[in-house]
Write an enzyme that holds these catalytic residues in place. Structure first.
Site, mmCIF file in Angstrom:
data_model
loop_
_atom_site.group_PDB
_atom_site.id
_atom_site.type_symbol
_atom_site.label_atom_id
_atom_site.label_comp_id
_atom_site.label_asym_id
_atom_site.label_seq_id
_atom_site.Cartn_x
_atom_site.Cartn_y
_atom_site.Cartn_z
ATOM 1 N N CYS A 136 -4.039 5.296 -2.396
ATOM 2 C CA CYS A 136 -2.797 4.558 -2.068
ATOM 3 C C CYS A 136 -1.598 5.169 -1.098
ATOM 4 O O CYS A 136 -1.146 5.889 -1.294
ATOM 5 C CB CYS A 136 -2.070 4.312 -3.432
ATOM 6 S SG CYS A 136 -0.705 3.456 -3.309
ATOM 7 N N CYS A 139 1.779 4.599 -1.715
ATOM 8 C CA CYS A 139 2.381 5.383 -2.742
ATOM 9 C C CYS A 139 2.513 6.875 -2.013
ATOM 10 O O CYS A 139 3.644 7.440 -2.234
ATOM 11 C CB CYS A 139 1.409 5.573 -3.759
ATOM 12 S SG CYS A 139 0.621 4.125 -4.603
ATOM 13 N N ASP A 140 1.797 7.082 -1.195
ATOM 14 C CA ASP A 140 1.610 8.721 -0.896
ATOM 15 C C ASP A 140 1.745 8.851 0.793
ATOM 16 O O ASP A 140 1.987 10.053 0.954
ATOM 17 C CB ASP A 140 0.286 9.230 -1.315
ATOM 18 C CG ASP A 140 0.008 9.243 -2.834
ATOM 19 O OD1 ASP A 140 1.015 9.310 -3.425
ATOM 20 O OD2 ASP A 140 -1.043 9.002 -3.085
#
Ligand code: NAP
Length: 327
Positions: A136, A139-140
Site C-alpha cells: 500500500c 499507507c507506507d
C-alpha cells in the site's frame, strides 16, 4: 422462527459494491443489514486519488469511500462492525455467523468481500512486511521520502501506486516480468514521462534482503537469461493483482479456477438468494464503477427474489422496515 427475525438482505462487505447494494436495497424498502469488519470503503481507502469514477475528475479514495457510506446511511442503513466467519445456506433462509457467535438469518445475502493483495512468495517478503515490504503506497509511501524504491508489477495498480510514490521517493523502479506493461495507455504514458520512474523490463525479484534497519536490497533475476544481480533498494512495493476473498463462499457455489465466483448477469450465484459482486465475482475488468454497478444489480435482483419468496410463503410484504428513512 418468527418471520420478523429474518432480514430481507444481509450484505457482507462495505466496499463500493456493498455500499451501492445497500443504497439500492434501502430504496427498495428491504430490511437490510450491512456487515463490515473494518472501515467502510474497502480497497478504495488505499487509493490516493481516484480519477475514473464518473462525476469526479479527481477524488481522494478515502473521501469517495466516505461519500458512499454517507449516502447509504442517509436511508437509515443498519450496520454491524464485526467479522463474518461462516455462511450457511438454508432452504427457508440463509444464515450468516459472526465472530461473536451471533447468527443472522436472511432471505438473501450479497457477498461483497473483495480481494486481498497477491504476494510474490519469495524469500524475505513475509519477514520484511512492514520493514520495507509493503502492499500500500498511500499507507507506507511517506516512510520512503527521498529514498529509492521498487514497485513490482505491470498493471494499473503498479503504475498508479508507482506514480504516487514518485512524488515522495528519490527514484521508483518498476520491476516487470515482461517487456510491455499491462496497465492502461494513459498510465503507461505517465510512467514513461515521469523522470523519477524507470521500468526494469523482463525482471522478477528472486529475494528481498535486509539489514537490521529493514530492506536494503533485492536479488533481481532476468526472465530471459536467468541471470541474477544484486540491486540496493530501500523499499519494495508489491502490486501483482489480488486473490478473491472467497473463504465465505459456501460449497455448492460455482467458482472458476482462480477462485472468482461465477454468477449470472444479475450477480446471482448457483444458490438461490446468494449473490456475489465486485472483485469477488468473475468478470472482465475490476473497477470501482463496476463494483458499484454490481451492487445495484444484485440488490435489485435480490429485492425481486425476496418479494417473490415472501409472497410464496405467505409473509406480508407491505410493512416498511422500522429503521428506513423515507426521503
Ligand atoms: P493486474 O491487472 O492483474 O496486474 C498484475 C500485474 O502483476 C501484471 O502486470 C502481472 O504481469 C504482474 N504479476 C502477476 N503475478 C506476478 C508475479 N508472481 N511476479 C511478478 N509479476 C506478477 O492487477 P492490478 O494492477 O492490481 O489491477 C487489478 C484490477 O484492478 C485490474 O482490472 C485493473 O484494471 C484494476 N485497476 C484499475 C485501476 C484504474 O483504472 N485506475 C487502478 C488499479 C487497478 P503480467 O502482465 O505479465 O501478467
Amino acid at each position: 422462527m418468527d418471520p420478523s427475525e429474518v432480514y430481507d438482505l444481509v450484505i457482507v462487505g462495505g466496499g463500493p459494491g456493498g455500499l451501492s447494494a445497500a443504497i439500492y436495497a434501502m430504496r427498495a424498502a428491504m430490511k437490510t443489514v450491512l456487515i463490515e469488519k473494518a472501515a467502510p470503503g474497502g480497497q478504495v481507502n488505499l487509493s490516493d486519488q481516484v480519477e475514473n469514477y464518473p462525476g469526479f475528475t479527481h477524488v481522494g479514495g478515502a473521501e469517495l469511500a466516505m461519500r458512499f457510506a454517507e449516502h447509504a446511511r442517509a436511508y437509515g442503513l443498519e450496520e454491524i462492525n464485526d467479522d463474518v466467519v461462516a455462511l450457511e445456506p438454508g432452504l427457508n433462509h440463509h444464515t450468516v455467523i459472526l465472530a461473536n457467535g451471533q447468527r443472522i438469518h436472511s432471505h438473501a445475502i450479497i457477498l461483497a468481500t473483495g480481494g486481498t493483495p497477491r504476494t510474490l512468495k519469495v524469500p524475505g517478503e513475509e519477514d520484511l512486511y512492514g520493514k520495507g515490504v509493503s502492499y500500500c503506497a498511500v499507507c507506507d509511501g511517506f516512510f520512503f521520502r527521498g529514498k529509492k524504491v521498487i514497485v513490482v508489477g505491470g498493471g494499473d495498480s503498479a503504475c498508479e501506486e508507482g506514480l504516487y510514490l514518485a512524488k515522495l521517493a528519490e527514484q521508483v523502479f518498476v520491476v516487470h516480468r515482461r517487456d510491455t506493461l499491462r496497465a492502461s495507455r494513459i498510465l503507461q504514458q505517465r510512467v514513461e514521462a515521469d523522470c523519477k520512474m524507470e521500468v526494469v523490463w523482463n525482471s522478477v525479484i528472486a529475494e528481498i534482503q535486509a539489514d537490521a534497519s529493514g530492506v536494503n536490497g533485492v536479488i533481481l533475476q532476468d526472465t530471459q537469461s536467468g541471470q541474477q544481480r544484486h540491486m540496493p533498494i530501500d523499499g519494495v512495493f508489491i502490486f501483482i493483482g489480488f486473490t478473491p476473498n472467497n473463504h465465505l463462499v459456501p460449497a455448492g457455489i460455482r467458482m472458476n479456477t482462480d477462485g472468482f465466483v461465477i454468477t449470472d448477469e444479475q450477480c446471482a450465484t448457483s444458490i438461490a438468494g446468494i449473490y456475489a459482486i465486485g472483485d469477488l465475482r468473475e468478470k472482465y475488468a475490476r473497477q470501482i464503477v463496476l463494483s458499484a454497478a454490481d451492487g445495484c444489480m444484485a440488490a435489485l435482483s435480490a429485492a425481486h427474489y425476496v418479494e417473490t419468496r415472501k409472497a410464496a410463503i405467505g409473509i406480508d410484504t407491505c410493512e416498511l422496515p422500522a429503521n428506513l428513512v423515507v426521503r
